[in-house]
Motif scaffolding. Structure first.
Motif, mmCIF file in Angstrom:
data_model
loop_
_atom_site.group_PDB
_atom_site.id
_atom_site.type_symbol
_atom_site.label_atom_id
_atom_site.label_comp_id
_atom_site.label_asym_id
_atom_site.label_seq_id
_atom_site.Cartn_x
_atom_site.Cartn_y
_atom_site.Cartn_z
ATOM 1 N N GLY A 87 -3.745 -2.068 -6.859
ATOM 2 C CA GLY A 87 -3.141 -1.512 -6.282
ATOM 3 C C GLY A 87 -2.977 0.274 -6.309
ATOM 4 N N ILE A 88 -1.954 0.858 -7.359
ATOM 5 C CA ILE A 88 -1.760 2.166 -8.104
ATOM 6 C C ILE A 88 -3.005 2.717 -8.249
ATOM 7 C CG2 ILE A 88 -0.833 3.451 -9.571
ATOM 8 C CD1 ILE A 88 1.736 1.526 -9.462
ATOM 9 N N HIS B 214 7.601 3.232 2.955
ATOM 10 C CA HIS B 214 7.519 4.530 2.444
ATOM 11 C C HIS B 214 9.021 5.326 2.045
ATOM 12 C CE1 HIS B 214 3.902 5.892 2.610
ATOM 13 N NE2 HIS B 214 3.443 5.844 3.724
ATOM 14 N N ALA C 107 -6.168 1.575 -7.467
ATOM 15 C CA ALA C 107 -6.828 1.980 -5.522
ATOM 16 C C ALA C 107 -6.113 3.135 -4.864
ATOM 17 C CB ALA C 107 -6.898 1.072 -4.667
ATOM 18 N N GLN C 108 -5.819 3.306 -5.383
ATOM 19 C CA GLN C 108 -4.820 4.698 -4.258
ATOM 20 C C GLN C 108 -4.715 5.918 -5.138
ATOM 21 O OE1 GLN C 108 -4.254 5.417 -1.708
ATOM 22 N NE2 GLN C 108 -4.072 2.899 -1.268
ATOM 23 N N GLY C 109 -5.511 6.185 -6.815
ATOM 24 C CA GLY C 109 -5.745 7.301 -7.362
ATOM 25 C C GLY C 109 -4.764 7.688 -8.505
ATOM 26 N N ARG D 265 1.291 -1.773 0.087
ATOM 27 C CA ARG D 265 0.242 0.045 0.239
ATOM 28 C C ARG D 265 0.773 0.941 0.722
ATOM 29 N NH1 ARG D 265 -2.168 -1.403 4.366
ATOM 30 N NH2 ARG D 265 -1.397 -0.138 5.686
ATOM 31 N N ASP D 266 1.858 0.923 0.701
ATOM 32 C CA ASP D 266 2.883 1.891 1.086
ATOM 33 C C ASP D 266 3.896 2.264 -0.555
ATOM 34 O OD1 ASP D 266 2.662 3.163 3.265
ATOM 35 O OD2 ASP D 266 4.402 1.730 3.707
ATOM 36 N N ALA E 13 2.222 1.899 -3.755
ATOM 37 C CA ALA E 13 1.229 2.220 -4.441
ATOM 38 C C ALA E 13 1.729 3.770 -4.299
ATOM 39 C CB ALA E 13 -0.218 1.762 -4.384
ATOM 40 N N ARG E 14 1.076 4.263 -2.889
ATOM 41 C CA ARG E 14 0.889 5.561 -2.644
ATOM 42 C C ARG E 14 1.794 6.363 -3.178
ATOM 43 N NH1 ARG E 14 -1.104 4.442 3.694
ATOM 44 N NH2 ARG E 14 -3.718 4.274 3.265
ATOM 45 N N ASP E 15 3.112 6.057 -2.879
ATOM 46 C CA ASP E 15 4.285 6.929 -3.193
ATOM 47 C C ASP E 15 4.043 7.126 -4.449
ATOM 48 O OD1 ASP E 15 4.921 6.906 -0.538
ATOM 49 O OD2 ASP E 15 6.679 5.394 -0.920
ATOM 50 N N THR F 196 2.048 6.690 -6.947
ATOM 51 C CA THR F 196 1.460 7.808 -7.507
ATOM 52 C C THR F 196 1.021 9.173 -7.306
ATOM 53 O OG1 THR F 196 -0.406 5.874 -7.033
ATOM 54 C CG2 THR F 196 -1.394 8.178 -7.002
#
Length: 297
Positions: free
Chosen positions: A110-111, A274, A113-115, A41-42, A44-46, A48
């Motif tokens: 995953g990516i 991260h 899902a984070q926008g 999840r981290d 994918a957020r990074d 994005t």
């Protein structure tokens, strides 16, 4: 005080955000970071976040543990030749199914899902990765003629056509690439993900190549992290035997990328939350930065 600390972090990141805006960052994603749900999840957020602030991230992924699980479930025994998975026809079918299917689509999902807007590819798409069969020459025994070792359908990259990557990034998408290449006659090859990431970074003239691992980076003889090193020093450490095991191919991939025009390469510990942002946006970083002589700044 907490707000001041957050503000300090953002201010420290500002020059790096300005420096990398509009630039391409190639990330090799692998190791434990691909297994742990929180780290996935981290990541994918990074990725994005990088896209939203103006970077052009390109992801190349591995998937060794996932391949092992499927092979075990199918009763197919894995053998390794000098650290590389021997890849016969049955194993190649599994490798392509797992990397290009399950693993690739999980990362894409995953990516998204984070926008983010990720698109999955293999080296077969758009003629992205052209490869040929790899053969290994073992000359370690000086009393015998060199031995030719056949690793099966393991390939080495002969050409990269980055057109499909350019098309996707220009449209706002994040390419996620499985390291499967295609031969001149249409045969499929399993290729080391570090090597693929290095070749793609060179073809794109990327600003950065980041190799995510399960260790903090390059350690010296005393076990201390080498935070920054010129390519010449890396060559010397390899010759002296100070760089060993699985770190050798990673460093060789890093050096190849630099020689191919990549500005700098980083080896970081993907098990740190991260890790990508900490390496790119802080003055001290968290891993090892490798550069050509004269590119310290």
């Amino acid at each position: 005080m907490m707000n001041m600390n957050v503000a300090d972090i953002l201010i420290e990141a500002l020059p790096y955000i300005r420096q990398f805006a509009g630039k391409t960052i190639v990330v090799k994603y692998g190791g434990h970071a691909m297994v742990d749900p929180g780290l996935k999840r981290d990541f994918a957020r990074d990725i994005t976040l990088l896209k939203y602030i103006g970077f052009n991230p390109v992801v190349v992924h591995g998937g060794g543990p996932q391949i092992n699980r499927v092979l075990d479930a199918m009763g197919i025994t894995s053998t390794f030749v000098r650290g590389m998975r021997y890849t016969d026809d049955k194993t190649m079918d599994v490798v392509e199914m797992v990397l290009g299917g399950k693993v690739n689509k999980e990362i894409v999902s995953g990516i998204n899902a984070q926008g983010g807007r990720a698109v999955g590819l293999t080296g077969k798409d758009g003629g992205l990765i052209i490869a040929e069969k790899m053969t290994i020459v073992d000359a370690s025994n000086t009393e015998k003629p060199p031995e030719i070792i056949d690793p099966g359908m393991v390939g080495r990259v002969t050409a990269i056509d980055p057109e499909i990557i350019h098309t996707l990034t220009c449209k706002g998408f994040i390419p996620v690439i499985a390291p499967v290449g295609v031969g001149r006659s249409g045969e499929t090859y399993n290729i080391n993900a570090d090597l693929v990431a290095s070749k793609i970074a060179s073809a794109l003239k990327a600003e950065r190549l980041i190799l995510m691992t399960d260790v903090d980076g390059l350690l010296d003889a005393s076990g201390t992290l080498v935070s920054s090193a010129a390519a010449e020093k890396i060559h010397t450490m390899i010759e002296r035997g100070e760089i060993k095991g699985g770190m050798i191919p990673k460093m060789e991939s890093a050096l190849s990328a630099l020689e191919g025009g990549v500005e700098k390469t980083h080896i970081i510990n993907g098990t740190r939350p991260h890790a990508l942002l900490l390496e790119l946006f802080t003055d001290s970083g968290i891993g090892t930065q490798v550069f050509l002589q004269g590119q310290e700044d």
